[in-house]
Structure formats: structure tokens, C-alpha cells
Design an enzyme around this catalytic site. Structure first.
Site, mmCIF file in Angstrom:
data_model
loop_
_atom_site.group_PDB
_atom_site.id
_atom_site.type_symbol
_atom_site.label_atom_id
_atom_site.label_comp_id
_atom_site.label_asym_id
_atom_site.label_seq_id
_atom_site.Cartn_x
_atom_site.Cartn_y
_atom_site.Cartn_z
ATOM 1 N N GLY A 46 0.833 -1.187 0.000
ATOM 2 C CA GLY A 46 0.000 0.000 0.000
ATOM 3 C C GLY A 46 0.870 1.240 0.000
ATOM 4 O O GLY A 46 2.017 1.208 0.457
ATOM 5 N N GLN A 51 2.953 9.975 1.205
ATOM 6 C CA GLN A 51 4.238 9.284 1.263
ATOM 7 C C GLN A 51 5.118 9.589 0.053
ATOM 8 O O GLN A 51 6.301 9.263 0.056
ATOM 9 C CB GLN A 51 4.037 7.771 1.388
ATOM 10 C CG GLN A 51 3.442 7.361 2.722
ATOM 11 C CD GLN A 51 3.257 5.865 2.786
ATOM 12 O OE1 GLN A 51 2.253 5.332 2.302
ATOM 13 N NE2 GLN A 51 4.226 5.190 3.373
ATOM 14 N N CYS A 88 6.167 -0.070 7.317
ATOM 15 C CA CYS A 88 5.736 1.110 6.585
ATOM 16 C C CYS A 88 6.890 1.587 5.710
ATOM 17 O O CYS A 88 8.034 1.656 6.182
ATOM 18 C CB CYS A 88 5.326 2.212 7.563
ATOM 19 S SG CYS A 88 4.773 3.739 6.768
ATOM 20 N N LEU A 89 6.583 1.915 4.468
ATOM 21 C CA LEU A 89 7.622 2.398 3.563
ATOM 22 C C LEU A 89 8.247 3.695 4.064
ATOM 23 O O LEU A 89 9.390 4.000 3.724
ATOM 24 C CB LEU A 89 7.054 2.596 2.157
ATOM 25 C CG LEU A 89 6.579 1.325 1.458
ATOM 26 C CD1 LEU A 89 5.957 1.660 0.110
ATOM 27 C CD2 LEU A 89 7.709 0.326 1.306
ATOM 28 N N HIS A 130 -4.157 1.309 7.782
ATOM 29 C CA HIS A 130 -2.815 1.904 7.815
ATOM 30 C C HIS A 130 -2.719 3.039 6.788
ATOM 31 O O HIS A 130 -2.258 4.140 7.105
ATOM 32 C CB HIS A 130 -1.773 0.816 7.524
ATOM 33 C CG HIS A 130 -0.368 1.311 7.489
ATOM 34 N ND1 HIS A 130 0.536 1.048 8.492
ATOM 35 C CD2 HIS A 130 0.309 2.037 6.564
ATOM 36 C CE1 HIS A 130 1.695 1.594 8.193
ATOM 37 N NE2 HIS A 130 1.581 2.203 7.011
ATOM 38 N N GLU A 131 -3.156 2.771 5.564
ATOM 39 C CA GLU A 131 -3.046 3.779 4.508
ATOM 40 C C GLU A 131 -4.004 4.949 4.735
ATOM 41 O O GLU A 131 -3.648 6.101 4.495
ATOM 42 C CB GLU A 131 -3.264 3.149 3.130
ATOM 43 C CG GLU A 131 -2.261 2.075 2.764
ATOM 44 C CD GLU A 131 -0.798 2.489 2.881
ATOM 45 O OE1 GLU A 131 -0.479 3.690 2.724
ATOM 46 O OE2 GLU A 131 0.037 1.607 3.141
ATOM 47 N N HIS A 134 -2.536 7.424 7.028
ATOM 48 C CA HIS A 134 -1.616 8.358 6.363
ATOM 49 C C HIS A 134 -2.352 9.565 5.805
ATOM 50 O O HIS A 134 -1.839 10.685 5.837
ATOM 51 C CB HIS A 134 -0.873 7.664 5.211
ATOM 52 C CG HIS A 134 0.347 6.926 5.617
ATOM 53 N ND1 HIS A 134 1.468 7.533 6.148
ATOM 54 C CD2 HIS A 134 0.641 5.601 5.559
ATOM 55 C CE1 HIS A 134 2.393 6.631 6.395
ATOM 56 N NE2 HIS A 134 1.915 5.441 6.055
#
Length: 163
Positions: A46, A51, A88-89, A130-131, A134
Site C-alpha cells: 500500500g 508518502q 511502513c515504507l 494503515h493507509e 496516512h
């Protein structure tokens, strides 16, 4: 298509509010494709627009051969709670246990502006939550204890100074 630059904590853009997507034109769909390419290049499941430094209420996901584009997503129902490991990226090489809903129902728009609904459970529900976090300036570390959060913040700030 292009691989976009990932923003890594403590980059302030990760906390900035996002704007509602109102234009579903070719430029928007190009951003979607670039985000997908960026997510895949970084081995993510994701990716949210903040991000990659874009303050839009937009995320892309891919899980078990299913691809999702969610503009303006809203969680309208959630059930249960389950603890599970997350990465997480924007927090490279950091994995922590986070509590998330076991099931969620989400309203959103696709890359053409069509209204959609999804009911997700287990891992897909986790990724969605999670996304969507963000998009609201919330990060994985916000779900951790103050001690773990402080430790990760220091680690990420140290890494940033070394880069």
C-alpha cells in the site's frame, strides 16, 4: 510511468492534512500509475499520496492479485480488534505490533471518480486502515506506547542525520 521519491519519517509532509480529490483526469490517473510503480519498486502493499509528497486523499494497494485505487476513502464501519505486525515504507526496516480493526467497510472513489464500497477483513483491513491513517496525518508509531514511539523517533532521526 515513474518511480516517485518516498518521504521518510520525520519528513513533515507525512503529518500534513490531505485535500479531497475533485479532478479525475488524465493527470490524476498518471499519478495513480506512478504511485503503483513506486509501491511495487519498494515492495510495498500500500502507498498513500503523502508518502510521495502529494497532499491528496488518495491511496493505492495491491494484495493477492487485487489492485485498489481509493480516492477520498471513509471508514464507515469497523468491527473487532486484532494485534499484528506492521511495517511502513516511510519507516524503513521498522516492524511493530499494532492493533487494528479485524473488519472494516469503506466508501471511496476509484480513479475515474466512480463511487465504490469494500468490505475488508484481516490483513486487507489492516492495510486499508494503515493507509487511511496516512491520509489523516496519523502514522504507525501513533499506535505504539510512548516509550516505543520515542525509541523509533530517535532511531529515524539518527538515520536521517547519517544520510
Amino acid at each position: 510511468m515513474a518511480v516517485l521519491e518516498l518521504r521518510v519519517y520525520p519528513d513533515d509532509v507525512l503529518r500534513d492534512p490531505t485535500e479531497k480529490v475533485t479532478r479525475f483526469d488524465d493527470a490524476f490517473r498518471q499519478l495513480v500509475e506512478d504511485m503503483r510503480e513506486t509501491m511495487k519498486a519498494n515492495k510495498g502493499v500500500g502507498l498513500a499520496a503523502p508518502q510521495v509528497g502529494v497532499p491528496l486523499c488518495l491511496l493505492v494497494m495491491e494484495w493477492k492479485e487485487q489492485a485498489f485505487v481509493m480516492a477520498n476513502p471513509r471508514i464507515v464501519d469497523e468491527e473487532g480488534a486484532v494485534l499484528g505486525e506492521e511495517g511502513c515504507l516511510s519507516f524503513p526496516d521498522i516492524y511493530e505490533n499494532v492493533s487494528r480493526p479485524e473488519r472494516v467497510r469503506i466508501f471511496y472513489q476509484d480513479e475515474f471518480g466512480n463511487e465504490k464500497e469494500i468490505s475488508a477483513e484481516d490483513y486487507l483491513a489492516r492495510v486499508c486502515c494503515h493507509e487511511i491513517d496516512h491520509l489523516n496525518g496519523r502514522l504507525m508509531i501513533d499506535h505504539l506506547s510512548p516509550i516505543k514511539r520515542a525509541f523509533i523517533k530517535k532511531k529515524m532521526q539518527k538515520r536521517r542525520k547519517e544520510d
